[in-house]
Design an enzyme around this catalytic site. Structure first.
Site, short mmCIF file in Angstrom:
data_model
loop_
_atom_site.label_atom_id
_atom_site.label_comp_id
_atom_site.label_asym_id
_atom_site.label_seq_id
_atom_site.Cartn_x
_atom_site.Cartn_y
_atom_site.Cartn_z
CG HIS A 1 -16.57 -23.11 81.36
ND1 HIS A 1 -16.03 -22.37 82.39
CD2 HIS A 1 -17.62 -22.38 80.91
CE1 HIS A 1 -16.72 -21.25 82.54
NE2 HIS A 1 -17.69 -21.23 81.64
CG HIS B 1 -22.42 -21.30 80.03
ND1 HIS B 1 -22.81 -21.15 81.33
CD2 HIS B 1 -21.14 -20.86 79.96
CE1 HIS B 1 -21.81 -20.63 82.04
NE2 HIS B 1 -20.78 -20.44 81.23
CG ASN C 1 -30.22 -21.53 76.81
OD1 ASN C 1 -31.06 -21.44 75.93
ND2 ASN C 1 -30.42 -22.27 77.91
CG HIS D 1 -32.25 -17.34 78.52
ND1 HIS D 1 -31.50 -16.63 79.43
CD2 HIS D 1 -31.59 -18.50 78.35
CE1 HIS D 1 -30.44 -17.35 79.80
NE2 HIS D 1 -30.47 -18.48 79.15
CB THR E 1 -28.21 -25.60 81.45
OG1 THR E 1 -29.11 -24.62 80.91
CG2 THR E 1 -29.00 -26.71 82.13
N PRO F 1 -31.23 -24.10 85.63
CG PRO F 1 -31.33 -25.85 87.16
CD PRO F 1 -30.46 -24.69 86.73
CE LYS F 2 -32.35 -20.34 81.40
NZ LYS F 2 -31.34 -21.41 81.49
CG HIS G 1 -18.55 -18.45 85.53
ND1 HIS G 1 -19.09 -19.69 85.62
CD2 HIS G 1 -18.51 -18.15 84.19
CE1 HIS G 1 -19.39 -20.13 84.40
NE2 HIS G 1 -19.04 -19.21 83.52
CD GLU H 1 -17.12 -14.27 83.77
OE1 GLU H 1 -17.34 -14.20 82.56
OE2 GLU H 1 -18.00 -14.58 84.61
P1 IMP Z 1 -27.93 -21.38 80.28
O1 IMP Z 1 -27.53 -21.49 81.72
O2 IMP Z 1 -28.03 -22.69 79.58
O3 IMP Z 1 -29.19 -20.56 80.11
O4 IMP Z 1 -26.74 -20.63 79.50
C1 IMP Z 1 -26.63 -19.22 79.42
C2 IMP Z 1 -26.25 -18.63 80.76
O5 IMP Z 1 -24.91 -19.02 81.10
C3 IMP Z 1 -26.20 -17.10 80.77
O6 IMP Z 1 -27.46 -16.56 81.01
C4 IMP Z 1 -25.23 -16.82 81.91
O7 IMP Z 1 -25.88 -16.91 83.15
C5 IMP Z 1 -24.26 -17.99 81.83
N1 IMP Z 1 -23.04 -17.61 81.07
C6 IMP Z 1 -22.72 -17.89 79.80
N2 IMP Z 1 -21.50 -17.38 79.49
C7 IMP Z 1 -21.05 -16.78 80.60
C8 IMP Z 1 -19.84 -16.08 80.92
O8 IMP Z 1 -18.91 -15.89 80.11
N3 IMP Z 1 -19.76 -15.58 82.19
C9 IMP Z 1 -20.73 -15.76 83.12
N4 IMP Z 1 -21.86 -16.42 82.85
C10 IMP Z 1 -22.02 -16.92 81.60
ZN ZN Z 2 -18.89 -19.53 81.42
#
Ligand code: IMP
Ligand code: ZN
Length: 347
Positions: free
Chosen positions: A21, A23, A25, A68, A100, A102-103, A204, A207
């Site tokens: 787990h 992410h 970014n 971002h 991640t 996709p954007k 997720h 939370e």
């Molecule tokens: P990315 O998907 O590579 O841009 O990583 C950042 C994104 O992961 C954030 O914009 C959230 O959507 C998601 N994210 C990161 N940490 C958490 C968390 O603790 N809870 C929910 N979403 C998270």
């Molecule tokens: Zn997470």
């Protein structure tokens, strides 16, 4: 205050690990953040916000929006992916499932597909470098995330993309983003489609306290769940009865104040009940952590022995989204490291 001992951290660094787990970014290096912020002429007050410190869950999502703004183009996406993989490998993570969202960024000619291809390129670049410099390799797979701000069509687009890129290392779909936004019914059809296409799914969940949604997610029966912090007795029992493994991110939950203290973390009851748990970092950059630190924190908070830490690390392999023969290979690799370390220590 340090929540782990130096000795435990040393042991946990030697432990081969599986990160399930993380992410992209959220896993940026500090130096890269500073460099990109300067290059993109980010307002200094925003750069300051990125600097470490305790932050609530909602502040975290503001922070991601800022990150971002500096990770906008394809080359940067490839670079941060490659750096993240290198950092996990240097922490003795032998298998990584990076995730991640996709954007689409038309100003950079970026589509969800081109973004994902830039990530896959970064994964490839790093895997080549790793075996050369560390003497061991890291296997990496990718999960594509659906952000809770996205609508049904965007969720389907991500699932379709993941399905098309399965042969290139995309193994699953994640649902993440600000848990106070959006509705489960928006993404469920796309997640059902992901399952039909043979993709694994992790969500997720819980939370924040949202019993209706958490129950619907449990009934959906994903392959894994992330967090599961805010449950009542009924949801806890339901979760136990499903046996769905849960990705637990100690530092993340404490820093964002989802859980009051390490010792009160739900790792403890889950672990004691024999429910499958996997220690993970979530956002190693944002929360200034590493998987070794998370293991060392768990060792201290829940009084885990070295044998229990090994078991925890090896058991995580069962819950990866790898094929059975790939899991077997990883188990063999972990076992051989364990035997080597044991031999070294008894000689
Ligand atoms: P990315 O998907 O590579 O841009 O990583 C950042 C994104 O992961 C954030 O914009 C959230 O959507 C998601 N994210 C990161 N940490 C958490 C968390 O603790 N809870 C929910 N979403 C998270
Ligand atoms: Zn997470």
């Amino acid at each position: 205050m340090q929540h782990y001992t130096k000795e435990d951290l040393k042991f946990c660094r030697e432990l081969p690990k599986t990160e399930l787990h993380a992410h992209l970014n959220g896993s940026l290096r500090d130096a890269t953040i500073r460099e990109l912020a300067t290059k993109r002429q980010l307002d200094p007050s925003l750069t300051k916000l990125i600097e470490k410190g305790d932050r609530t869950l909602s502040e975290c999502f503001k922070l991601f929006d800022i990150i971002h703004r500096i990770t906008t183009d394809h080359d940067t996406i490839t670079r941060i992916t490659s750096e993240a993989v290198e950092d996990f490998a240097a922490d003795n993570v032998r298998y990584l499932e990076l995730r991640t969202t996709p954007k689409t960024r038309s100003e950079h000619g970026m589509t969800k597909r081109s973004y994902t291809e830039a990530v896959l390129q970064g994964m490839q670049d790093a895997q080549g470098k790793q075996s050369a410099s560390l003497g061991h390799s890291i296997t990496v797979r990718l999960l594509l995330s659906i952000d809770r701000r996205e609508d049904t069509a965007a969720a389907f687009e991500t699932v379709q993309l993941a399905a098309e890129l399965q042969s290139q290392g995309v193994v699953g779909i994640d649902l993440s983003g600000n848990p106070t936004l959006g509705q489960w019914s928006t993404w469920e059809p796309a997640l059902q489609e992901a399952r039909r296409k043979g993709l694994k799914i992790t969500l997720h969940a819980a939370e924040v306290y949202n019993p209706g949604e958490t129950e619907a997610m449990l009934q959906f029966r994903p392959d894994r769940l992330g967090h599961m912090c805010c449950l009542d007795e009924h949801l806890e029992e339901l979760h136990y009865s499903t046996g769905i493994p849960v990705e637990l991110c100690l530092s993340s939950n404490i820093i964002t104040e989802s859980v009051a203290s390490y010792t009160e973390h739900h790792f403890h009851p889950f672990y004691n009940a024999g429910h499958p748990v996997i220690l993970c970092t979530d956002d190693s950059g944002v929360f200034s952590t590493s998987l070794s630190k998370e293991f060392a924190i768990a060792a201290q908070a829940f009084q885990l022995s070295h044998v229990q830490l090994w078991q925890l690390s090896e058991a995580a392999i069962d819950h990866t989204f790898l094929r059975e023969e790939e899991k077997q290979e990883l188990r063999r690799e972990f076992k051989s490291i364990r035997l080597n370390l044991q031999t070294e220590k008894t000689l």
